[in-house]
Design a protein around this motif. Structure first.
Motif, short mmCIF file in Angstrom:
data_model
loop_
_atom_site.label_atom_id
_atom_site.label_comp_id
_atom_site.label_asym_id
_atom_site.label_seq_id
_atom_site.Cartn_x
_atom_site.Cartn_y
_atom_site.Cartn_z
N LEU A 1 0.87 -1.18 0.00
CA LEU A 1 0.00 0.00 0.00
C LEU A 1 0.90 1.23 0.00
N THR A 2 0.50 2.27 -0.73
CA THR A 2 1.35 3.45 -0.82
C THR A 2 0.51 4.71 -0.93
N ALA A 3 1.08 5.83 -0.52
CA ALA A 3 0.47 7.14 -0.68
C ALA A 3 1.59 8.16 -0.84
N GLY A 4 1.40 9.12 -1.73
CA GLY A 4 2.47 10.08 -1.95
C GLY A 4 2.02 11.29 -2.71
N VAL A 5 3.00 12.08 -3.13
CA VAL A 5 2.75 13.29 -3.92
C VAL A 5 3.74 13.33 -5.08
N ALA A 6 3.28 13.83 -6.22
CA ALA A 6 4.14 14.05 -7.37
C ALA A 6 4.30 15.55 -7.57
N ILE A 7 5.55 15.99 -7.71
CA ILE A 7 5.85 17.41 -7.90
C ILE A 7 6.43 17.58 -9.30
N PRO A 8 5.73 18.26 -10.21
CA PRO A 8 6.23 18.40 -11.58
C PRO A 8 7.49 19.25 -11.65
N ILE A 9 8.45 18.77 -12.45
CA ILE A 9 9.67 19.53 -12.70
C ILE A 9 9.58 20.22 -14.06
N ASN A 10 9.10 19.49 -15.06
CA ASN A 10 8.78 20.05 -16.37
C ASN A 10 7.63 19.23 -16.95
N ARG B 1 5.37 3.93 1.88
CA ARG B 1 4.96 2.61 1.40
C ARG B 1 4.99 1.60 2.54
N TYR B 2 3.92 0.81 2.62
CA TYR B 2 3.90 -0.36 3.50
C TYR B 2 3.97 -1.59 2.61
N SER B 3 4.90 -2.49 2.91
CA SER B 3 5.09 -3.70 2.11
C SER B 3 5.01 -4.94 2.99
N ASP B 4 4.20 -5.89 2.57
CA ASP B 4 4.19 -7.22 3.18
C ASP B 4 4.88 -8.14 2.19
N LEU B 5 6.10 -8.57 2.54
CA LEU B 5 6.93 -9.35 1.63
C LEU B 5 6.88 -10.85 1.93
N GLY B 6 5.85 -11.26 2.64
CA GLY B 6 5.64 -12.68 2.88
C GLY B 6 6.53 -13.23 3.97
N ARG B 7 6.96 -14.48 3.79
CA ARG B 7 7.71 -15.18 4.82
C ARG B 7 9.21 -15.24 4.51
N VAL B 8 9.98 -15.32 5.59
CA VAL B 8 11.40 -15.66 5.53
C VAL B 8 11.53 -17.03 6.17
N GLN B 9 12.22 -17.96 5.50
CA GLN B 9 12.33 -19.31 6.02
C GLN B 9 13.78 -19.78 6.03
N GLN C 1 7.67 -7.64 7.04
CA GLN C 1 6.80 -6.51 6.75
C GLN C 1 7.57 -5.23 7.03
N THR C 2 7.44 -4.24 6.13
CA THR C 2 8.24 -3.03 6.24
C THR C 2 7.41 -1.77 6.03
N HIS C 3 7.88 -0.67 6.62
CA HIS C 3 7.39 0.68 6.36
C HIS C 3 8.55 1.50 5.81
N GLY C 4 8.30 2.33 4.81
CA GLY C 4 9.41 3.09 4.26
C GLY C 4 9.00 4.32 3.47
N VAL C 5 10.00 5.08 3.09
CA VAL C 5 9.82 6.29 2.29
C VAL C 5 10.63 6.15 1.01
N MET C 6 9.99 6.48 -0.13
CA MET C 6 10.63 6.38 -1.44
C MET C 6 10.70 7.74 -2.12
N LEU C 7 11.82 8.01 -2.78
CA LEU C 7 11.99 9.21 -3.60
C LEU C 7 12.28 8.75 -5.02
N SER C 8 11.47 9.19 -6.00
CA SER C 8 11.58 8.68 -7.36
C SER C 8 11.53 9.82 -8.37
N LEU C 9 12.12 9.57 -9.54
CA LEU C 9 11.95 10.42 -10.71
C LEU C 9 11.08 9.66 -11.70
#
Length: 257
Positions: free
Chosen positions: A190-199, A209-217, A244-252
């Motif tokens: 699940l994710t939520a964010g904002v897009a800021i236009p550059i051009n 972003r919240y990610s459930d990546l299943g099991r580690v065995q 399971q993780t919580h994180g912040v992503m920065l993307s172009l």
């Protein structure tokens, strides 16, 4: 760029049956990102606490703290690398094929075996690769900023190194080391964010972003046991934990227009 756009438009058209079904504002885009996330509490337990051949590592009883026999900790914080190929379907809806890589996480926890007084530190290394199909909804603009929400489902492949259980109350070098393992299974985000236009074509995305990546065995296999009385090996059944993780992503994000 025109060739790539034509190919993507043609591929989407073949899936839906006609190019007339593609919205006028449809456009492909490429997104590259980097971020960091940290895991929630993650507990290793036996995959089958009643296993006897080979025997379970923990068993079904209670540990020194009254909780079930287990190792409780977290995979810590690490880097996340993203690559996404997406398509804007209309003014508010996007679809994206997302590749996500977590190269290096470190598990740190404590076990509660009865045979030794605490502390009983537990450690291992982890990497994870995941692929998702993600849908995004672009919300009404706030001036120049474009908020969005999204959800995705896919598959994650998690690889953990050998797991080391240490018992300093017995001796400084007393330990039990069990085999690592690789697991592939269902993942979602699940994710939520904002897009800021550059051009007109390039925008900067900042997202939670919240990610459930299943099991580690860990696999069944030989455990190396080191004690003051000597060293030996013993076949041990596998264990598992959730990732399971919580994180912040920065993307172009680059739109092919």
């Amino acid at each position: 760029m025109t060739t790539l756009r034509s190919w993507l438009v043609g591929s989407l058209a073949s899936l839906v049956g006609s190019s007339a079904a593609i919205p006028a504002l449809a456009e492909p885009y490429l997104r590259l990102g980097v971020g960091a996330d940290g895991s929630t509490t993650s507990t290793f337990r036996d995959r089958n606490c009643q296993a006897t051949n080979p025997p379970a590592l923990f068993g079904c009883g209670a540990g020194r703290n009254g909780q079930p026999l287990q190792a409780t900790g977290a995979f810590g914080t690490g880097a996340v690398l993203d690559a996404g190929l997406g398509y804007r379907l209309n003014t508010w809806l996007r679809a994206e094929a997302l590749f996500s890589y977590r190269p290096a996480y470190e598990y740190r926890g404590q076990a509660n075996f009865l045979q030794s007084a605490p502390p009983q530190p537990v450690s291992a290394n982890l990497s994870s690769v995941a692929g998702f199909g993600v849908g995004y909804i672009d919300l009404p603009r706030l001036r120049r900023v474009q908020p969005y929400i999204g959800a995705g489902v896919g598959v994650a492949r998690n690889r953990i190194s050998a797991v080391s259980y240490n018992f300093p109350a017995i001796a400084p070098d007393a330990s039990t080391t069990i085999a690592g393992g690789t697991t592939t299974g269902l993942a979602w985000l699940l994710t939520a964010g904002v897009a800021i236009p550059i051009n007109e074509q390039l925008s900067l995305d900042l997202a939670y972003r919240y990610s459930d990546l299943g099991r580690v065995q860990t696999d069944s296999g030989s455990a190396s046991i080191a004690r003051p009385t000597g060293n030996r090996t013993l076949e041990i059944a596998g264990t598992q934990a959730a990732l399971q993780t919580h994180g912040v992503m920065l993307s172009l994000r680059y739109a092919f227009r």
